[in-house]
Every structure is written in C-alpha cells, then in structure tokens.
Design an enzyme around this catalytic site. Structure first.
Site, mmCIF file in Angstrom:
data_model
loop_
_atom_site.group_PDB
_atom_site.id
_atom_site.type_symbol
_atom_site.label_atom_id
_atom_site.label_comp_id
_atom_site.label_asym_id
_atom_site.label_seq_id
_atom_site.Cartn_x
_atom_site.Cartn_y
_atom_site.Cartn_z
ATOM 1 N N GLU A 94 7.091 -11.223 -9.163
ATOM 2 C CA GLU A 94 7.559 -12.096 -8.195
ATOM 3 C C GLU A 94 6.574 -13.192 -7.754
ATOM 4 O OE1 GLU A 94 5.266 -9.058 -5.806
ATOM 5 O OE2 GLU A 94 6.438 -9.086 -7.714
ATOM 6 N N CYS A 153 4.299 -2.464 -8.609
ATOM 7 C CA CYS A 153 2.810 -2.141 -8.046
ATOM 8 C C CYS A 153 3.285 -1.005 -7.448
ATOM 9 C CB CYS A 153 2.302 -3.386 -7.703
ATOM 10 S SG CYS A 153 0.721 -3.060 -7.336
ATOM 11 N N HIS A 170 2.956 -7.963 -10.600
ATOM 12 C CA HIS A 170 3.878 -8.508 -9.816
ATOM 13 C C HIS A 170 4.713 -9.732 -10.312
ATOM 14 C CE1 HIS A 170 2.633 -6.700 -6.039
ATOM 15 N NE2 HIS A 170 1.241 -6.523 -7.090
ATOM 16 N N ILE A 208 -2.585 -7.200 -9.167
ATOM 17 C CA ILE A 208 -3.473 -7.259 -8.008
ATOM 18 C C ILE A 208 -3.707 -5.727 -7.897
ATOM 19 C CG2 ILE A 208 -3.611 -7.682 -5.447
ATOM 20 C CD1 ILE A 208 -1.574 -10.154 -6.352
ATOM 21 N N ARG A 209 -4.804 -5.152 -7.792
ATOM 22 C CA ARG A 209 -4.989 -3.933 -7.548
ATOM 23 C C ARG A 209 -3.792 -2.842 -8.109
ATOM 24 N NH1 ARG A 209 -5.604 -2.951 -1.590
ATOM 25 N NH2 ARG A 209 -5.633 -0.870 -2.211
ATOM 26 N N GLU A 249 0.783 -1.149 0.059
ATOM 27 C CA GLU A 249 -0.105 -0.074 -0.045
ATOM 28 C C GLU A 249 0.973 1.291 0.050
ATOM 29 O OE1 GLU A 249 -2.574 2.515 -0.399
ATOM 30 O OE2 GLU A 249 -1.426 2.898 1.626
#
Length: 182
Positions: A167, A78, A165, A129-130, A47
């Site tokens: 990873e 991200c 992502h 993811i988001r 975040e």
C-alpha cells in the site's frame, strides 16, 4: 466491491487509497456489525500485539474468524501477516493460524533498517518497515513472490499475506490480485 480495512491501529489509510484506486469502496472496520457488509478484508501493518489487544477488547476475534471462513478474500500485510500466521517467533505470540507459515517478528531489522527494493524475477516494488520474515511455509501455502529466494508474499485459499507494505507504493498489483478491479 466493498473492502473493509481493520482500523483499530496501524496503517489503514494507505490501504483505503489503494482499493479506491482499483475502483472499490473502502470501509474502516471497528466493530463486528460492519463485517457482514463487506466483500473483502485487509488486516494492515502496525503493531501486532497492540492489534491483538484491541481485537480482544472489541470482541472481534470470532467475527474475524467467521469472515475468513466465509472464503471472501483477505489481505494481511506486515503485522496483519503476523496475526494470520500459524506460528510467531522472536518473541513468540498468539496468532490466528489462518496461514500455515511461521514468521519471525521484525526480522528484516529495526525501524532504521527499513528499505525498498524489488521482488526476485519481477518488477514488483517492495517497502519493508520493521517487517517480519517468513521462516517456513506449509504445504498448502503458495509462495507468490520472493526476495533473495525468501517468501515475502503467500496465499492459502482466500487468505494472502505480505511481509512488505504494498500500500506504500504506487503499484496496485497486490491489491488487484486479491480483490480484482471494479
């Protein structure tokens, strides 16, 4: 190489596995004194506003800026990309400006909209993811991969950024492109 992973918040364990798979050692970075002992750095997902607050709390902004200026390789994924962007929208927030891109936070959708796929014209697996969306790219920034003709992997000098992502897949090409193999 000894690769540091900013480990204040977010998904840093999977990055550690990725760099170890390439034969590098991984060090979780939580304080300024660790930065001179690494050869590369990862700013992971998580975040971005929480990461900004923790970077400020631990006095890491100036040391991170100095690390980037050292020309050692930096991979931002991200939320890490959001931190590195020149401009952030949706909503706007402060960022470091190390990549001449504008990113729109969470623009690929909410948590339920997370998805996997492959980059345009290659078999590079993607996990979103988001994820932020890169809405503009400056002249000095190279686009290394796209999805539906949109930039998703960029580079400006020693700083690389992904909206996805890498990873979280078994493919290590992104980490290898940035850090090489041991």
């Amino acid at each position: 190489m000894r690769i540091g992973i900013l480990a204040l918040q977010g998904g840093y364990n999977a990055h550690a596995m990725a760099v170890r798979d390439l034969g590098h050692s991984a060090l979780e970075i939580r304080e300024e004194l660790q930065l001179p002992h690494i050869d590369g750095l990862i700013l992971p997902g998580g975040e971005s506003t929480a990461q900004l607050k923790l970077i400020a709390r631990f006095g890491l902004e100036s040391p991170l800026r100095e690390f980037v200026q050292s020309k050692k390789p930096v991979l931002s994924t991200c939320a890490g990309l959001i931190l590195c962007a020149k401009e952030v929208v949706g909503p706007s927030q402060r960022s470091f400006g190390w990549l001449d891109v504008c990113v729109h936070r969470n623009a690929w959708g909410r948590q339920l909209d997370s998805f996997e796929g492959y980059a345009d014209n290659e078999d590079l697996p993607l996990c979103f993811i988001r994820a932020p969306r890169i809405t503009s790219v400056g002249l000095k920034t190279k686009v290394l991969a796209t999805l539906n003709n949109e930039a998703i992997f960029v580079q400006e000098e020693n700083v690389f950024g992904t909206t996805f992502h890498p990873e979280l897949t078994s493919d290590r090409r992104v980490h290898q492109m940035v850090f090489g193999t041991a």
